[in-house]
Design a protein around this motif. Structure first.
Motif, PDB file in Angstrom:
ATOM      1  N   GLY A  87      -7.714 -26.155  -2.481  1.00  0.00           N
ATOM      2  CA  GLY A  87      -7.959 -25.347  -3.667  1.00  0.00           C
ATOM      3  C   GLY A  87      -9.412 -24.983  -3.869  1.00  0.00           C
ATOM      4  O   GLY A  87      -9.765 -24.403  -4.895  1.00  0.00           O
ATOM      5  N   ARG A  88     -10.279 -25.271  -2.888  1.00  0.00           N
ATOM      6  CA  ARG A  88     -11.704 -24.985  -3.053  1.00  0.00           C
ATOM      7  C   ARG A  88     -12.050 -23.520  -2.810  1.00  0.00           C
ATOM      8  O   ARG A  88     -13.141 -23.082  -3.158  1.00  0.00           O
ATOM      9  N   ARG A  89     -11.151 -22.768  -2.196  1.00  0.00           N
ATOM     10  CA  ARG A  89     -11.458 -21.375  -1.883  1.00  0.00           C
ATOM     11  C   ARG A  89     -10.170 -20.594  -1.698  1.00  0.00           C
ATOM     12  O   ARG A  89      -9.077 -21.159  -1.566  1.00  0.00           O
ATOM     13  N   LEU A  90     -10.321 -19.271  -1.669  1.00  0.00           N
ATOM     14  CA  LEU A  90      -9.228 -18.363  -1.345  1.00  0.00           C
ATOM     15  C   LEU A  90      -9.557 -17.656  -0.039  1.00  0.00           C
ATOM     16  O   LEU A  90     -10.686 -17.221   0.175  1.00  0.00           O
ATOM     17  N   ARG A  91      -8.579 -17.542   0.802  1.00  0.00           N
ATOM     18  CA  ARG A  91      -8.687 -16.752   2.034  1.00  0.00           C
ATOM     19  C   ARG A  91      -8.169 -15.361   1.700  1.00  0.00           C
ATOM     20  O   ARG A  91      -7.016 -15.200   1.300  1.00  0.00           O
ATOM     21  N   VAL A 119       0.829  -1.206   0.000  1.00  0.00           N
ATOM     22  CA  VAL A 119       0.000   0.000   0.000  1.00  0.00           C
ATOM     23  C   VAL A 119       0.868   1.263   0.000  1.00  0.00           C
ATOM     24  O   VAL A 119       0.358   2.361  -0.266  1.00  0.00           O
ATOM     25  N   ALA A 120       2.160   1.118   0.276  1.00  0.00           N
ATOM     26  CA  ALA A 120       3.072   2.264   0.248  1.00  0.00           C
ATOM     27  C   ALA A 120       3.671   2.500  -1.135  1.00  0.00           C
ATOM     28  O   ALA A 120       4.368   3.498  -1.346  1.00  0.00           O
ATOM     29  N   LEU A 121       3.384   1.619  -2.107  1.00  0.00           N
ATOM     30  CA  LEU A 121       3.905   1.801  -3.455  1.00  0.00           C
ATOM     31  C   LEU A 121       3.237   3.008  -4.127  1.00  0.00           C
ATOM     32  O   LEU A 121       2.093   3.341  -3.819  1.00  0.00           O
ATOM     33  N   PRO A 122       3.928   3.663  -5.068  1.00  0.00           N
ATOM     34  CA  PRO A 122       3.348   4.833  -5.748  1.00  0.00           C
ATOM     35  C   PRO A 122       2.032   4.505  -6.432  1.00  0.00           C
ATOM     36  O   PRO A 122       1.904   3.476  -7.109  1.00  0.00           O
ATOM     37  N   ASP A 123       1.043   5.380  -6.242  1.00  0.00           N
ATOM     38  CA  ASP A 123      -0.264   5.327  -6.919  1.00  0.00           C
ATOM     39  C   ASP A 123      -1.152   4.174  -6.460  1.00  0.00           C
ATOM     40  O   ASP A 123      -2.256   4.003  -6.985  1.00  0.00           O
ATOM     41  N   VAL A 124      -0.716   3.363  -5.500  1.00  0.00           N
ATOM     42  CA  VAL A 124      -1.528   2.232  -5.043  1.00  0.00           C
ATOM     43  C   VAL A 124      -2.568   2.723  -4.040  1.00  0.00           C
ATOM     44  O   VAL A 124      -2.233   3.314  -3.021  1.00  0.00           O
ATOM     45  N   ALA A 125      -3.848   2.465  -4.356  1.00  0.00           N
ATOM     46  CA  ALA A 125      -4.937   2.913  -3.485  1.00  0.00           C
ATOM     47  C   ALA A 125      -5.491   1.791  -2.619  1.00  0.00           C
ATOM     48  O   ALA A 125      -6.044   2.040  -1.550  1.00  0.00           O
ATOM     49  N   ARG A 126      -5.348   0.552  -3.080  1.00  0.00           N
ATOM     50  CA  ARG A 126      -5.876  -0.582  -2.322  1.00  0.00           C
ATOM     51  C   ARG A 126      -5.084  -1.824  -2.678  1.00  0.00           C
ATOM     52  O   ARG A 126      -4.692  -1.996  -3.834  1.00  0.00           O
ATOM     53  N   VAL A 127      -4.838  -2.677  -1.696  1.00  0.00           N
ATOM     54  CA  VAL A 127      -4.125  -3.933  -1.946  1.00  0.00           C
ATOM     55  C   VAL A 127      -4.877  -5.070  -1.263  1.00  0.00           C
ATOM     56  O   VAL A 127      -5.601  -4.863  -0.289  1.00  0.00           O
ATOM     57  N   ALA A 128      -4.680  -6.257  -1.790  1.00  0.00           N
ATOM     58  CA  ALA A 128      -5.283  -7.448  -1.199  1.00  0.00           C
ATOM     59  C   ALA A 128      -4.311  -8.607  -1.323  1.00  0.00           C
ATOM     60  O   ALA A 128      -3.504  -8.668  -2.258  1.00  0.00           O
ATOM     61  N   VAL A 129      -4.395  -9.521  -0.382  1.00  0.00           N
ATOM     62  CA  VAL A 129      -3.628 -10.763  -0.422  1.00  0.00           C
ATOM     63  C   VAL A 129      -4.624 -11.908  -0.311  1.00  0.00           C
ATOM     64  O   VAL A 129      -5.532 -11.875   0.520  1.00  0.00           O
ATOM     65  N   ALA A 130      -4.472 -12.920  -1.164  1.00  0.00           N
ATOM     66  CA  ALA A 130      -5.332 -14.096  -1.116  1.00  0.00           C
ATOM     67  C   ALA A 130      -4.465 -15.342  -1.037  1.00  0.00           C
ATOM     68  O   ALA A 130      -3.466 -15.460  -1.744  1.00  0.00           O
ATOM     69  N   LEU A 131      -4.833 -16.269  -0.161  1.00  0.00           N
ATOM     70  CA  LEU A 131      -4.120 -17.525   0.004  1.00  0.00           C
ATOM     71  C   LEU A 131      -5.073 -18.685  -0.241  1.00  0.00           C
ATOM     72  O   LEU A 131      -6.194 -18.689   0.268  1.00  0.00           O
ATOM     73  N   THR A 132      -4.624 -19.674  -1.019  1.00  0.00           N
ATOM     74  CA  THR A 132      -5.477 -20.826  -1.280  1.00  0.00           C
ATOM     75  C   THR A 132      -5.570 -21.704  -0.043  1.00  0.00           C
ATOM     76  O   THR A 132      -4.627 -21.804   0.742  1.00  0.00           O
ATOM     77  N   GLU A 133      -6.728 -22.336   0.135  1.00  0.00           N
ATOM     78  CA  GLU A 133      -6.900 -23.293   1.226  1.00  0.00           C
ATOM     79  C   GLU A 133      -8.016 -24.265   0.866  1.00  0.00           C
ATOM     80  O   GLU A 133      -8.667 -24.125  -0.168  1.00  0.00           O
TER      81      GLU A 133
END
Length: 321
Positions: A50-54, A33-47
């Motif tokens: 492989g049936r879903r993302l957290r 989120v501290a990168l230039p021009d970045v307004a929103r960030v997300a992280v997704a992890l499989t679990e």
């Protein structure tokens, strides 16, 4: 900016003292989120096999928090993160170009003042761990330097997740399940077994016998075992014929999902999904079509070290071990 120069100050500090995967994710979102021009960030992890993302996200300007607001994305939902996790290919584009595929995303984020998106896969040694999602409020060129930076950030995130989970489990290869669950302190009831196969004509038969013995020991239904054996035989045959190297077989049952992974170490042609109308007498294409038809999910990943092919079969809740 090179991979080594990619700004990951929070991650570099936190990874040394991180205890669970959530510690890594908090540091990663703070850096992104501290990168230039970045307004929103997300992280997704499989679990869940492989049936879903957290999934969790942070907007620029959000105050510091010790808790991550996690939610889940079903693997069948048509969203960019699922697309990137399935294919292993990043999406780097202006929101306007994504309007045809994901109109709801373009409309929602354009209304929020954002104009571009970057979705980058988190690649593990034998599976895709998830993805990073960045939204920008200014136009982006996504030239070679920026692409390299984003891919470097994803590599370092994956490495940090592996390092922390390996530290907790004591062995990096056995840490993947913990990474896929975000490092949360949950009780794992899954069963795992592995076998190294030699590049010989007997490899498919050995793989079938090994899988059947393990699954019967775990109490898996015979019908599922027969389906898994048939698909495994095709995948191992492909690995032996095309890679001509040893191959590692890994089978696991967790949360009522059977997952089978075959990893070879050849640098040959990448595994691709069979095309419509492909000659069914071609062994390679037939094998992949069979796997696609008989399993609930499957995928492949090719890199400089070789090819990984995996498939998953959902088990009936009352029949799962």
């Amino acid at each position: 900016m090179s991979d080594a120069e990619a700004p990951m100050a929070h991650l570099e500090v936190e990874v040394e003292r991180a205890v669970v995967g959530d510690d890594v994710v908090r540091a990663v979102v703070a850096d992104l989120v501290a990168l230039p021009d970045v307004a929103r960030v997300a992280v997704a992890l499989t679990e869940g096999g492989g049936r879903r993302l957290r999934f969790c996200s942070v907007r620029r300007g959000d105050g510091p928090s010790t808790e991550l607001d996690w939610c889940h994305i079903d693997a069948y939902d048509d969203v960019p993160l699922n697309d990137v996790v399935r294919t292993g290919r990043p999406i780097l584009a202006a929101l306007a170009t994504l309007e045809e595929r994901w109109p709801w995303l373009a409309e929602q984020e354009t209304a929020a003042g954002n104009v571009a998106a970057a979705v980058v896969p988190l690649l593990g040694a034998s599976a895709r761990l998830g993805g990073l999602f960045l939204l920008y409020d200014r136009p982006q060129e996504f030239g070679p330097e920026q692409r390299e930076q984003l891919e470097g950030l994803a590599r370092r995130t994956s490495a940090a997740l592996h390092e922390v989970s390996a530290r907790r489990s004591g062995h990096a290869d056995d840490a993947l399940e913990e990474v896929l669950d975000g490092g949360s302190a949950v009780e794992h009831t899954g069963r795992t077994a592995s076998l190294r196969l030699l590049p010989e004509p007997t490899a498919p038969r050995e793989a079938r016998a090994f899988l059947a013995a393990e699954l019967r020991h775990w109490g898996v239904d015979d019908d599922v075992i027969e389906t898994a054996q048939l698909c495994l035989s095709e995948v191992v045959t492909n690995a032996v014929h095309h890679a001509r190297t040893v191959a590692d077989l890994r089978i696991s049952v967790e949360e009522a999902v059977l997952t089978v992974v075959v990893r070879d170490f050849g640098a040959g042609a990448e595994v691709v999904a069979p095309l419509d109308g492909e000659d069914p007498l071609v062994v390679y294409g037939r094998g992949l079509m069979l796997v696609e038809a008989m399993t609930d999910r499957w995928g492949s990943e090719h890199d400089a070290g070789g090819t990984t092919v995996w498939f998953s079969i959902d088990l009936a809740e009352d029949a799962a071990p």
